[in-house]
Design an enzyme around this catalytic site. Structure first.
Site, PDB file in Angstrom:
ATOM      1  N   ASN A  75      -3.499  -5.885   8.875  1.00  0.00           N
ATOM      2  CA  ASN A  75      -3.539  -7.081   9.719  1.00  0.00           C
ATOM      3  C   ASN A  75      -4.064  -8.299   8.981  1.00  0.00           C
ATOM      4  OD1 ASN A  75      -2.507  -5.363  11.582  1.00  0.00           O
ATOM      5  ND2 ASN A  75      -4.007  -5.830  13.188  1.00  0.00           N
ATOM      6  N   GLU A  76      -4.860  -8.077   7.924  1.00  0.00           N
ATOM      7  CA  GLU A  76      -5.268  -9.222   7.114  1.00  0.00           C
ATOM      8  C   GLU A  76      -4.026  -9.844   6.470  1.00  0.00           C
ATOM      9  OE1 GLU A  76      -6.853  -6.279   7.050  1.00  0.00           O
ATOM     10  OE2 GLU A  76      -8.694  -6.929   8.029  1.00  0.00           O
ATOM     11  N   GLU A  98      10.045  -2.787  10.949  1.00  0.00           N
ATOM     12  CA  GLU A  98       8.932  -1.887  11.240  1.00  0.00           C
ATOM     13  C   GLU A  98       7.852  -2.600  12.034  1.00  0.00           C
ATOM     14  OE1 GLU A  98       6.999  -0.222   7.782  1.00  0.00           O
ATOM     15  OE2 GLU A  98       5.754   1.106   8.990  1.00  0.00           O
ATOM     16  N   GLN A 115       8.467   8.011   4.172  1.00  0.00           N
ATOM     17  CA  GLN A 115       8.515   6.683   3.571  1.00  0.00           C
ATOM     18  C   GLN A 115       7.676   6.657   2.302  1.00  0.00           C
ATOM     19  OE1 GLN A 115       6.099   3.822   5.625  1.00  0.00           O
ATOM     20  NE2 GLN A 115       7.583   2.192   5.337  1.00  0.00           N
ATOM     21  N   GLY A 116       8.315   6.438   1.159  1.00  0.00           N
ATOM     22  CA  GLY A 116       7.594   6.478  -0.105  1.00  0.00           C
ATOM     23  C   GLY A 116       7.413   5.097  -0.701  1.00  0.00           C
ATOM     24  N   SER A 155       3.889   3.354  -0.605  1.00  0.00           N
ATOM     25  CA  SER A 155       2.545   3.191  -1.184  1.00  0.00           C
ATOM     26  C   SER A 155       2.318   4.108  -2.373  1.00  0.00           C
ATOM     27  CB  SER A 155       1.489   3.492  -0.119  1.00  0.00           C
ATOM     28  OG  SER A 155       1.698   2.692   1.003  1.00  0.00           O
TER      29      SER A 155
HETATM   30  C1  LIG Z   1      -1.858   6.379   9.241  1.00  0.00           C
HETATM   31  C2  LIG Z   1      -1.212   5.792   8.044  1.00  0.00           C
HETATM   32  C3  LIG Z   1       0.084   6.148   7.729  1.00  0.00           C
HETATM   33  C4  LIG Z   1       0.695   5.640   6.585  1.00  0.00           C
HETATM   34  N1  LIG Z   1       1.950   6.065   6.284  1.00  0.00           N
HETATM   35  C5  LIG Z   1       2.536   5.633   5.144  1.00  0.00           C
HETATM   36  C6  LIG Z   1       3.808   6.124   4.758  1.00  0.00           C
HETATM   37  O1  LIG Z   1       4.405   6.947   5.448  1.00  0.00           O
HETATM   38  N2  LIG Z   1       4.352   5.685   3.600  1.00  0.00           N
HETATM   39  C7  LIG Z   1       3.724   4.762   2.809  1.00  0.00           C
HETATM   40  O2  LIG Z   1       4.284   4.370   1.820  1.00  0.00           O
HETATM   41  N3  LIG Z   1       2.510   4.285   3.149  1.00  0.00           N
HETATM   42  C8  LIG Z   1       1.894   4.705   4.290  1.00  0.00           C
HETATM   43  N4  LIG Z   1       0.648   4.243   4.625  1.00  0.00           N
HETATM   44  C9  LIG Z   1      -0.047   3.368   3.697  1.00  0.00           C
HETATM   45  C10 LIG Z   1      -0.113   1.924   4.136  1.00  0.00           C
HETATM   46  O3  LIG Z   1       1.105   1.295   3.994  1.00  0.00           O
HETATM   47  C11 LIG Z   1      -1.206   1.272   3.295  1.00  0.00           C
HETATM   48  O4  LIG Z   1      -2.423   1.851   3.693  1.00  0.00           O
HETATM   49  C12 LIG Z   1      -1.279  -0.214   3.438  1.00  0.00           C
HETATM   50  O5  LIG Z   1      -0.169  -0.824   2.862  1.00  0.00           O
HETATM   51  C13 LIG Z   1      -2.562  -0.794   2.837  1.00  0.00           C
HETATM   52  O6  LIG Z   1      -2.716  -0.391   1.525  1.00  0.00           O
HETATM   53  P1  LIG Z   1      -4.074   0.307   1.027  1.00  0.00           P
HETATM   54  O7  LIG Z   1      -4.396   1.392   1.969  1.00  0.00           O
HETATM   55  O8  LIG Z   1      -3.911   0.633  -0.381  1.00  0.00           O
HETATM   56  O9  LIG Z   1      -5.192  -0.773   1.223  1.00  0.00           O
HETATM   57  P2  LIG Z   1      -5.506  -1.998   0.231  1.00  0.00           P
HETATM   58  O10 LIG Z   1      -4.276  -2.756  -0.043  1.00  0.00           O
HETATM   59  O11 LIG Z   1      -6.308  -1.523  -0.910  1.00  0.00           O
HETATM   60  O12 LIG Z   1      -6.417  -2.877   1.190  1.00  0.00           O
HETATM   61  C14 LIG Z   1      -7.806  -2.580   1.443  1.00  0.00           C
HETATM   62  C15 LIG Z   1      -8.369  -3.730   2.261  1.00  0.00           C
HETATM   63  O13 LIG Z   1      -8.224  -4.971   1.538  1.00  0.00           O
HETATM   64  C16 LIG Z   1      -7.506  -5.899   2.297  1.00  0.00           C
HETATM   65  N5  LIG Z   1      -6.625  -6.721   1.482  1.00  0.00           N
HETATM   66  C17 LIG Z   1      -5.782  -6.344   0.516  1.00  0.00           C
HETATM   67  N6  LIG Z   1      -5.071  -7.380   0.052  1.00  0.00           N
HETATM   68  C18 LIG Z   1      -5.461  -8.454   0.771  1.00  0.00           C
HETATM   69  C19 LIG Z   1      -5.071  -9.828   0.793  1.00  0.00           C
HETATM   70  N7  LIG Z   1      -4.137 -10.328  -0.011  1.00  0.00           N
HETATM   71  N8  LIG Z   1      -5.690 -10.623   1.691  1.00  0.00           N
HETATM   72  C20 LIG Z   1      -6.631 -10.143   2.528  1.00  0.00           C
HETATM   73  N9  LIG Z   1      -7.033  -8.876   2.553  1.00  0.00           N
HETATM   74  C21 LIG Z   1      -6.442  -8.038   1.687  1.00  0.00           C
HETATM   75  C22 LIG Z   1      -6.678  -5.064   3.256  1.00  0.00           C
HETATM   76  O14 LIG Z   1      -6.290  -5.805   4.398  1.00  0.00           O
HETATM   77  C23 LIG Z   1      -7.620  -3.941   3.566  1.00  0.00           C
HETATM   78  O15 LIG Z   1      -8.500  -4.328   4.578  1.00  0.00           O
HETATM   79  C24 LIG Z   1       0.005   4.737   5.764  1.00  0.00           C
HETATM   80  C25 LIG Z   1      -1.284   4.352   6.104  1.00  0.00           C
HETATM   81  C26 LIG Z   1      -1.901   4.877   7.211  1.00  0.00           C
HETATM   82  C27 LIG Z   1      -3.295   4.464   7.522  1.00  0.00           C
END
Ligand SMILES: Cc1cc2nc3c(=O)[nH]c(=O)nc-3n(C[C@H](O)[C@H](O)[C@H](O)COP(=O)(O)OP(=O)(O)OC[C@H]3O[C@@H](n4cnc5c(N)ncnc54)[C@H](O)[C@@H]3O)c2cc1C
Lengths: 338, 383
Positions: free
Chosen positions: B367-368, B253, B130-131, B133
């Site tokens: 979850n936020e 999902e 899944q691409g 992020s």
């Molecule tokens: C085990 C695992 C597998 C994954 N697999 C994939 C995959 O296969 N393909 C893919 O595309 N992605 C994948 N991901 C990525 C995942 O989708 C992202 O981690 C997720 O969308 C959160 O983005 P981020 O990590 O950049 O965190 P950020 O968006 O930077 O968030 C950091 C913190 O800020 C909080 N935050 C951000 N915005 C808000 C808001 N508006 N209100 C309140 N709080 C907020 C978040 O809740 C979090 O606590 C995976 C992640 C994990 C951990």
């Protein structure tokens, strides 16, 4: 497999809701704090058959089961109805006690095992608390279903002494009840008493769900109206997350309550466990929702002038009535061989 | 209201139970020591398992048989999940294809795309990652900046994806790319299907919290994606309309990615652990509480599936399930670690499961963000 409130159950629910909205608004609950509850809503519930859902049609009942009554009890909870609907329609009616407003105290008669399931004994506190405990609706009930040995006896109002007690939720009209004389045996069968206890706990779980929904709706409404920092407080994420947590708890308690009704109605072997699960989850939902509701109202929620306290205080009482969290967790633990 | 399984459903359950028992044992003999599917060797082992599932028609029970399924209902899928996890079968390394890409293909794909892609997904021939992020687009997925430039006969891709689960072991990637350079946010994104062996694509695997190479980042440097590179059109849905396609998959999902069967199996293992280690009164209550929440999830799912079978959409309420299962998973594993006490630090299924459970509130939309969705779209609070 099909798990939904189908049309006929929804219809009964919405009829109950409509009449409670009209006849048991917050002002009626508030009035019941200082006087005997007005019987308008109660009589209207009787008219639609809500008190006789579980009675056979041959006895002027609706001839339906607990899955029909539980949604009605949720509505009674939502309205904080100050009448003993659980005790009358769900606990007493199936024991053949009809036509009267019934208060109950099953107390020490609650047996240690129910429905063939391996369940834990009520905790010492639960038993002692219940025996001679404050009985809700005691000051205006027309009949009393009381523990006697391992069975239950029914007393009419003139056959008992009632000593009113003050409670946090004054609309509960609690009193300590002592039989003077007379009465008649309703059952000597410990299993019937255990089943009555389960029905009481189920009904209380349903009321707690309704109370939670009422508190959440009240707060969602307030959060959209109340402005601070130039915005509705409901736009602040901290407020949103409190209320999302409440919604989450309600979402996962509601199916358990309906399932417990189904399990009792079908006489399933897991019925007692399902009841305990329902009561525990609904109690948890009410506790989380109550806290969130008060917090998101701020000081206005911390007054007796605002309506929130009517629902909040009722939920505090019901969370611990008919077995609190530990009692029901212990019953579940025993039934899953923990 | 009727909470009984039909005779056919019971028969399906028994058939599957028997099949799993026999084939898991057989597969475990075949592979020797079972490794994590988030390592290269473990992934290869699990492809052998996936092929067994496919050949026996179990890899996607609710799909049409024309695409390798069993023409089953969502009820059959729930039964499959209960039995699958109960048997202690491995995680599904084909999950992204089967549970995230395929529902979008069913909803938005052309007939030709369905015919070409779906069976290969079920059969684990094409292995999809899944691409979505990117380094600067996480929760705020509309901030995607990887580009797809239209040229004669195809697209030229530039940019970077990251956190791509099992990306280093997969053959294909589905993802969102900015196809309209002047667009902002949700507009101008295209949902593309990309083979990972194109010139100009580099995939680097790296360690997750548990040390497995389960993550990857994918670099696109002037990578030419021919129009028919996946054997059929590489655009899912309309050009510049990828957001719609992605959003429909997001709800799937969240709502159905993690069925109750998983947690029913975890709580059953927890009960076993309790009887081995002994639990005092307060521990018993914690376990009972977790059991009640798991079973509450099972019951809520029965209602959800009833509603889906009635033709209702899952919509924003999927966020409720996502918060519930992810936080419940952590609760279950924390209880286990407390029962294990000093042994909690030993490498093993509980310590590994605990680390993975901690990802639950992050992936599939944090979850936020889910709580925001519940508040705004389920409760109707102001934005
Ligand atoms: C085990 C695992 C597998 C994954 N697999 C994939 C995959 O296969 N393909 C893919 O595309 N992605 C994948 N991901 C990525 C995942 O989708 C992202 O981690 C997720 O969308 C959160 O983005 P981020 O990590 O950049 O965190 P950020 O968006 O930077 O968030 C950091 C913190 O800020 C909080 N935050 C951000 N915005 C808000 C808001 N508006 N209100 C309140 N709080 C907020 C978040 O809740 C979090 O606590 C995976 C992640 C994990 C951990």
């Amino acid at each position: 497999m099909r798990f939904a409130l189908d049309e006929d159950r929804e219809a009964l629910r919405s009829t109950a809701r409509a009449l409670l909205t009209e006849l048991c608004p917050a002002s009626a609950v508030r009035a019941a704090w200082t006087g005997t509850p007005d019987n308008a809503a109660w009589n209207a519930l009787a008219d639609i058959g809500a008190l006789a859902v579980l009675l056979p049609q041959s006895e002027d009942g609706l001839g339906l089961d607990e899955t029909y009554l539980v949604p009605v009890l949720e509505e009674a909870g939502r309205a904080a109805l100050p009448h003993p609907l659980v005790e009358t329609a769900l606990v007493a009616a199936p024991l053949g006690v009809t036509g009267l407003i019934v208060a109950t105290d099953l107390g020490a008669a609650v047996p240690t095992a129910a429905g063939g399931e391996k369940v834990a004994a009520p905790t010492k506190a639960a038993v002692e608390g219940a025996a001679g405990a404050a009985v809700p609706s005691a000051t205006f009930a027309e009949a009393f279903l009381l523990a006697a040995g391992r069975g239950l006896r029914l007393y009419e109002a003139q056959e008992v002494d009632v000593e009113p007690v003050e409670t946090v939720d004054a609309s509960r009209h609690c009193g300590r009840v002592r039989p003077r004389a007379g009465g008649r045996s309703v059952t000597d069968d410990p299993e019937a008493v255990a089943a009555a206890f389960d029905r009481g706990a189920l009904g209380t779980a349903a009321e707690l769900l309704g109370l939670s929904r009422a508190m959440l709706e009240l707060t969602v409404g307030y959060a959209a109206e109340r402005h601070q920092f130039g915005k509705p407080i409901g736009s602040f994420q901290a407020v949103k997350h409190h209320l999302a947590n409440a919604r989450l708890e309600i979402e996962f308690a509601a199916p358990a309550v309906l399932y417990a009704a189904y399990a009792i109605a079908r006489g399933q072997t897991d019925a007692s466990r399902a009841v305990s699960q329902a009561k525990w989850l609904a109690g948890s939902a009410a506790a989380v929702t109550g806290r969130a509701a008060l917090q998101c109202h701020g000081a206005i929620g911390y007054t007796t002038e605002h309506d929130l306290h009517l629902y909040l205080k009722r939920s505090w009482a019901l969370i611990r009535a008919w077995g609190g969290a530990d009692f029901h967790a212990d019953r579940v633990a025993a039934s899953i061989s923990l | 209201m009727d909470l009984n399984w039909s005779a056919d459903q019971e028969a399906l359950r028994l058939e599957l139970r028997g099949w799993l028992e026999h084939n898991l044992a057989d597969w475990r003999v075949e592979i020797g020591t079972e490794l994590s599917g988030d390592t290269r060797e473990g992934f290869a082992q699990q492809l052998l398992w996936e092929q067994r599932l496919y050949e026996a028609g179990w890899s996607a029970v609710s799909w049409p048989s024309a695409y390798g399924g069993r023409d089953g209902t969502l009820w059959d899928w729930l039964i499959f999940e209960e039995e699958y996890w109960r048997a202690g079968a491995p995680q599904r390394v084909t999950q992204n294809g089967i549970q995230i890409l395929a529902p979008s293909v069913f909803e938005h794909g052309t007939q030709e795309q369905k015919d070409h892609l779906l069976t290969r997904i079920a059969a684990a021939e094409d292995l999809w990652c899944q691409g979505w992020s990117e380094p600067n687009a996480g929760s705020d997925l509309a901030g995607v900046s990887s580009r797809a430039r239209r040229i004669d006969g195809g697209w030229v891709l530039d940019g970077q994806k990251t956190w791509t689960t099992r990306g280093a072991f997969c053959t294909h990637l589905f993802g969102l790319f900015r196809s309209d350079p002047d667009s902002e946010r949700h507009r101008g994104l295209t949902y593309l299907l990309v083979p990972l062996d194109l010139d100009g694509i580099t995939v680097r695997g790296f360690g997750r919290l548990d040390g497995d190479e389960g993550f990857a980042e994918v670099f696109f440097t002037e990578a030419f994606l021919p129009d028919g590179a996946v054997g059929t059109s590489v655009v899912l849905g309309e050009v510049d309309q990828g957001w719609r396609v992605a959003v429909s998959a997001a709800s799937t999902e969240r709502g159905l990615l993690r069925s109750p069967g998983r947690y029913q199996a975890t709580v059953a293992s927890l009960l076993e652990l309790c009887s081995q280690r002994g639990a005092d009164e307060s521990m018993r209550r914690r376990v009972a509480a977790a059991w009640m929440r798991v079973d509450g999830y099972r019951l809520q799912t029965l209602q959800t599936v009833t509603a889906l079978m009635d033709g209702r959409d899952l919509g924003s309420e999927a966020s409720l399930a996502k918060i519930w299962w992810s936080e419940l998973d952590i609760e279950l594993h924390e209880i286990a670690l407390d029962l294990l006490d000093p042994d909690a630090e030993l490498e093993g299924p509980w310590s590994k499961g605990h680390q993975f459970s901690l990802a639950g509130p992050i992936y599939a939309g944090t979850n936020e963000v889910q709580r925001n969705i519940v508040a705004e779209r389920v409760l109707g609070l102001p934005r």
